[in-house]
Design a protein around this motif. Structure first.
Motif, PDB file in Angstrom:
ATOM      1  N   PRO A 114       0.819  -1.210   0.000  1.00  0.00           N
ATOM      2  CA  PRO A 114       0.000   0.000   0.000  1.00  0.00           C
ATOM      3  C   PRO A 114       0.859   1.267   0.000  1.00  0.00           C
ATOM      4  CG  PRO A 114      -0.078  -1.054   2.158  1.00  0.00           C
ATOM      5  CD  PRO A 114       0.730  -1.937   1.264  1.00  0.00           C
ATOM      6  N   GLN A 115       0.833   1.969  -1.112  1.00  0.00           N
ATOM      7  CA  GLN A 115       1.510   3.263  -1.263  1.00  0.00           C
ATOM      8  C   GLN A 115       1.073   3.853  -2.591  1.00  0.00           C
ATOM      9  OE1 GLN A 115       5.577   1.722  -1.205  1.00  0.00           O
ATOM     10  NE2 GLN A 115       5.846   2.326  -3.326  1.00  0.00           N
ATOM     11  N   PRO A 116       0.983   5.173  -2.692  1.00  0.00           N
ATOM     12  CA  PRO A 116       0.608   5.777  -3.972  1.00  0.00           C
ATOM     13  C   PRO A 116       1.603   5.355  -5.058  1.00  0.00           C
ATOM     14  CG  PRO A 116       0.607   7.402  -2.214  1.00  0.00           C
ATOM     15  CD  PRO A 116       1.219   6.162  -1.652  1.00  0.00           C
ATOM     16  N   CYS A 117       1.082   5.112  -6.242  1.00  0.00           N
ATOM     17  CA  CYS A 117       1.924   4.614  -7.328  1.00  0.00           C
ATOM     18  C   CYS A 117       1.416   5.191  -8.652  1.00  0.00           C
ATOM     19  CB  CYS A 117       1.860   3.082  -7.342  1.00  0.00           C
ATOM     20  SG  CYS A 117       2.968   2.283  -8.533  1.00  0.00           S
ATOM     21  N   SER A 118       2.338   5.518  -9.545  1.00  0.00           N
ATOM     22  CA  SER A 118       2.001   5.993 -10.879  1.00  0.00           C
ATOM     23  C   SER A 118       2.677   5.084 -11.892  1.00  0.00           C
ATOM     24  CB  SER A 118       2.480   7.429 -11.062  1.00  0.00           C
ATOM     25  OG  SER A 118       2.345   7.818 -12.412  1.00  0.00           O
ATOM     26  N   ASP A 119       1.953   4.750 -12.947  1.00  0.00           N
ATOM     27  CA  ASP A 119       2.547   3.872 -13.965  1.00  0.00           C
ATOM     28  C   ASP A 119       3.461   4.642 -14.919  1.00  0.00           C
ATOM     29  OD1 ASP A 119       0.762   5.223 -15.591  1.00  0.00           O
ATOM     30  OD2 ASP A 119      -0.469   3.477 -16.022  1.00  0.00           O
ATOM     31  N   MET A 121       2.794   6.407 -17.372  1.00  0.00           N
ATOM     32  CA  MET A 121       2.272   6.546 -18.734  1.00  0.00           C
ATOM     33  C   MET A 121       0.884   7.185 -18.762  1.00  0.00           C
ATOM     34  SD  MET A 121       4.619   5.227 -20.726  1.00  0.00           S
ATOM     35  CE  MET A 121       3.855   4.751 -22.249  1.00  0.00           C
ATOM     36  N   SER A 122       0.207   7.230 -17.630  1.00  0.00           N
ATOM     37  CA  SER A 122      -1.152   7.766 -17.611  1.00  0.00           C
ATOM     38  C   SER A 122      -1.290   8.710 -16.419  1.00  0.00           C
ATOM     39  CB  SER A 122      -2.170   6.628 -17.496  1.00  0.00           C
ATOM     40  OG  SER A 122      -2.106   6.038 -16.211  1.00  0.00           O
ATOM     41  N   ASP A 123      -2.451   9.322 -16.309  1.00  0.00           N
ATOM     42  CA  ASP A 123      -2.724  10.208 -15.183  1.00  0.00           C
ATOM     43  C   ASP A 123      -3.309   9.460 -13.994  1.00  0.00           C
ATOM     44  OD1 ASP A 123      -1.843  12.413 -16.570  1.00  0.00           O
ATOM     45  OD2 ASP A 123      -3.826  12.874 -17.394  1.00  0.00           O
ATOM     46  N   ARG A 124      -3.456   8.149 -14.130  1.00  0.00           N
ATOM     47  CA  ARG A 124      -4.061   7.364 -13.054  1.00  0.00           C
ATOM     48  C   ARG A 124      -3.124   7.294 -11.845  1.00  0.00           C
ATOM     49  NH1 ARG A 124      -5.681   1.831 -15.893  1.00  0.00           N
ATOM     50  NH2 ARG A 124      -3.485   2.004 -16.432  1.00  0.00           N
ATOM     51  N   VAL A 125      -3.742   7.354 -10.673  1.00  0.00           N
ATOM     52  CA  VAL A 125      -2.999   7.183  -9.425  1.00  0.00           C
ATOM     53  C   VAL A 125      -3.491   5.883  -8.801  1.00  0.00           C
ATOM     54  CG1 VAL A 125      -2.513   8.106  -7.136  1.00  0.00           C
ATOM     55  CG2 VAL A 125      -2.766   9.653  -9.086  1.00  0.00           C
ATOM     56  N   PHE A 126      -2.573   4.967  -8.618  1.00  0.00           N
ATOM     57  CA  PHE A 126      -2.890   3.664  -8.055  1.00  0.00           C
ATOM     58  C   PHE A 126      -2.660   3.701  -6.548  1.00  0.00           C
ATOM     59  CE2 PHE A 126      -1.904   3.016 -12.456  1.00  0.00           C
ATOM     60  CZ  PHE A 126      -2.681   1.943 -12.870  1.00  0.00           C
ATOM     61  N   THR A 127      -3.311   2.818  -5.828  1.00  0.00           N
ATOM     62  CA  THR A 127      -3.217   2.782  -4.370  1.00  0.00           C
ATOM     63  C   THR A 127      -2.108   1.873  -3.867  1.00  0.00           C
ATOM     64  OG1 THR A 127      -4.879   1.031  -4.325  1.00  0.00           O
ATOM     65  CG2 THR A 127      -5.657   3.306  -4.037  1.00  0.00           C
ATOM     66  N   HIS A 128      -1.554   1.044  -4.752  1.00  0.00           N
ATOM     67  CA  HIS A 128      -0.544   0.067  -4.335  1.00  0.00           C
ATOM     68  C   HIS A 128       0.578  -0.030  -5.367  1.00  0.00           C
ATOM     69  CE1 HIS A 128      -4.070  -1.170  -2.053  1.00  0.00           C
ATOM     70  NE2 HIS A 128      -3.271  -1.844  -1.248  1.00  0.00           N
ATOM     71  N   ALA A 129       1.788  -0.276  -4.882  1.00  0.00           N
ATOM     72  CA  ALA A 129       2.879  -0.686  -5.762  1.00  0.00           C
ATOM     73  C   ALA A 129       2.738  -2.194  -5.949  1.00  0.00           C
ATOM     74  CB  ALA A 129       4.222  -0.350  -5.134  1.00  0.00           C
ATOM     75  N   ALA A 130       3.090  -2.679  -7.132  1.00  0.00           N
ATOM     76  CA  ALA A 130       2.947  -4.107  -7.425  1.00  0.00           C
ATOM     77  C   ALA A 130       4.278  -4.677  -7.892  1.00  0.00           C
ATOM     78  CB  ALA A 130       1.893  -4.311  -8.508  1.00  0.00           C
ATOM     79  N   GLU A 131       4.541  -5.871  -7.438  1.00  0.00           N
ATOM     80  CA  GLU A 131       5.684  -6.629  -7.927  1.00  0.00           C
ATOM     81  C   GLU A 131       5.148  -8.016  -8.281  1.00  0.00           C
ATOM     82  OE1 GLU A 131      10.194  -6.201  -6.768  1.00  0.00           O
ATOM     83  OE2 GLU A 131       9.103  -7.338  -5.242  1.00  0.00           O
ATOM     84  N   GLY A 141       5.220  -2.642 -11.161  1.00  0.00           N
ATOM     85  CA  GLY A 141       4.177  -1.736 -11.614  1.00  0.00           C
ATOM     86  C   GLY A 141       3.320  -1.266 -10.463  1.00  0.00           C
ATOM     87  N   CYS A 142       2.038  -1.066 -10.748  1.00  0.00           N
ATOM     88  CA  CYS A 142       1.101  -0.498  -9.791  1.00  0.00           C
ATOM     89  C   CYS A 142      -0.172  -1.337  -9.765  1.00  0.00           C
ATOM     90  CB  CYS A 142       0.741   0.933 -10.189  1.00  0.00           C
ATOM     91  SG  CYS A 142       2.155   2.043 -10.309  1.00  0.00           S
ATOM     92  N   ALA A 143      -0.984  -1.134  -8.710  1.00  0.00           N
ATOM     93  CA  ALA A 143      -2.241  -1.870  -8.586  1.00  0.00           C
ATOM     94  C   ALA A 143      -3.271  -1.032  -7.845  1.00  0.00           C
ATOM     95  CB  ALA A 143      -2.016  -3.188  -7.845  1.00  0.00           C
ATOM     96  N   ALA A 144      -4.531  -1.327  -8.108  1.00  0.00           N
ATOM     97  CA  ALA A 144      -5.646  -0.682  -7.406  1.00  0.00           C
ATOM     98  C   ALA A 144      -6.888  -1.531  -7.615  1.00  0.00           C
ATOM     99  CB  ALA A 144      -5.884   0.738  -7.919  1.00  0.00           C
ATOM    100  N   ARG A 145      -7.883  -1.275  -6.824  1.00  0.00           N
ATOM    101  CA  ARG A 145      -9.179  -1.939  -7.005  1.00  0.00           C
ATOM    102  C   ARG A 145      -9.818  -1.367  -8.276  1.00  0.00           C
ATOM    103  NH1 ARG A 145     -10.236  -4.683  -2.377  1.00  0.00           N
ATOM    104  NH2 ARG A 145      -9.100  -3.988  -0.528  1.00  0.00           N
ATOM    105  N   PRO A 146     -10.512  -2.190  -9.036  1.00  0.00           N
ATOM    106  CA  PRO A 146     -11.131  -1.709 -10.282  1.00  0.00           C
ATOM    107  C   PRO A 146     -12.070  -0.521 -10.064  1.00  0.00           C
ATOM    108  CG  PRO A 146     -11.256  -4.106 -10.166  1.00  0.00           C
ATOM    109  CD  PRO A 146     -10.715  -3.628  -8.854  1.00  0.00           C
ATOM    110  N   GLU A 147     -12.805  -0.506  -8.957  1.00  0.00           N
ATOM    111  CA  GLU A 147     -13.738   0.602  -8.717  1.00  0.00           C
ATOM    112  C   GLU A 147     -12.998   1.914  -8.458  1.00  0.00           C
ATOM    113  OE1 GLU A 147     -13.586  -1.889  -4.836  1.00  0.00           O
ATOM    114  OE2 GLU A 147     -13.694  -2.307  -6.977  1.00  0.00           O
ATOM    115  N   ASP A 148     -11.802   1.846  -7.867  1.00  0.00           N
ATOM    116  CA  ASP A 148     -11.006   3.064  -7.658  1.00  0.00           C
ATOM    117  C   ASP A 148     -10.526   3.626  -9.000  1.00  0.00           C
ATOM    118  OD1 ASP A 148     -11.350   2.840  -4.926  1.00  0.00           O
ATOM    119  OD2 ASP A 148      -9.413   1.848  -4.606  1.00  0.00           O
ATOM    120  N   LEU A 149     -10.116   2.740  -9.892  1.00  0.00           N
ATOM    121  CA  LEU A 149      -9.674   3.181 -11.220  1.00  0.00           C
ATOM    122  C   LEU A 149     -10.842   3.723 -12.039  1.00  0.00           C
ATOM    123  CD1 LEU A 149      -7.176   0.302 -12.014  1.00  0.00           C
ATOM    124  CD2 LEU A 149      -6.643   2.633 -11.286  1.00  0.00           C
TER     125      LEU A 149
END
Length: 155
Positions: A114-119, A121-131, A141-149
Motif C-alpha cells: 500500500p503506497q501511492p503509485c504511478s505507472d 504513462m497515464s494520469d491514473r494514481v494507483f493505491t498500491h505498488a505491485a511486484e 508496476g502499480c495496482a488498485a481496485r477496479p472501482e477506484d480506477l
C-alpha cells in the motif's frame, strides 16, 4: 457555596447506586464487555485488484476465480487464486500449477504494497505498488481496485 457542594455530593451518591455505572438496571452486568485485541486491524486485500506495468507492458488481475498475468508480447497465464497471505502491510498471492501433459508449469506471485503509485504513462494514481514474479522473471508496476480506477476515469 455549601449548597453547591451538597448538590454535587448528592449527584455522586445517586450515580453510585445500583450494580453498574449510573445505577444500571437490576440484573444488568457491571462487567465491561471484552475489549478488542490490542492489535490494529490489518490491511484489507479482499476483493479484486487490477495491476499494470510498463517496459515491458503487462497487466494483471486478482479475481476470486484466478490470478492472471498478460504480458502482451508473451501471452497470458492464469492460475487458480490460492487466497491472499498478509506479510506485514503487503498482500501476497502465490500460485503454482504443475505442467499439463506436454505443457509448461508456472509459478505466479503477486505482491502488493500500500503506497501511492504511478505507472508513468497515464494520469491514473494507483493505491498500491505491485511486484509480480512469473517463473523467475520480475515485473514492477502499480495496482488498485477496479472501482477506484473507474472513479478516476469518470469526467
Amino acid at each position: 457555596m455549601t449548597r453547591s457542594a451538597v448538590v454535587f455530593a448528592a449527584c455522586l451518591l445517586l450515580a453510585g447506586c445500583g450494580d453498574g455505572p449510573l445505577g444500571a438496571a437490576e440484573g444488568a452486568s457491571s462487567v465491561p464487555a471484552d475489549a478488542p485485541a490490542g492489535a490494529a486491524p490489518g490491511p484489507d486485500y479482499a476483493g479484486d485488484f487490477d495491476l499494470a506495468g510498463t517496459e515491458p507492458f503487462w497487466v494483471g488481475r486478482v479475481r476470486e476465480g484466478g490470478l492472471t498475468l498478460d504480458r502482451m508480447e508473451g501471452g497470458a497465464v492464469t492460475l487458480s487464486n490460492p487466497g491472499v497471505r498478509i506479510d506485514g502491510e503487503q498482500g501476497v498471492w502465490d500460485a503454482e500449477a504443475g505442467a499439463p501433459t506436454g505443457g509448461q508449469g508456472h509459478r505466479l506471485v503477486f505482491r502488493l504494497t500500500p503506497q501511492p503509485c504511478s505507472d508513468g504513462m497515464s494520469d491514473r494514481v494507483f493505491t498500491h505498488a505491485a511486484e509480480v514474479w512469473l517463473d523467475g522473471t520480475t515485473f514492477k508496476g502499480c495496482a488498485a481496485r477496479p472501482e477506484d480506477l473507474a472513479r478516476q476515469a469518470r469526467p
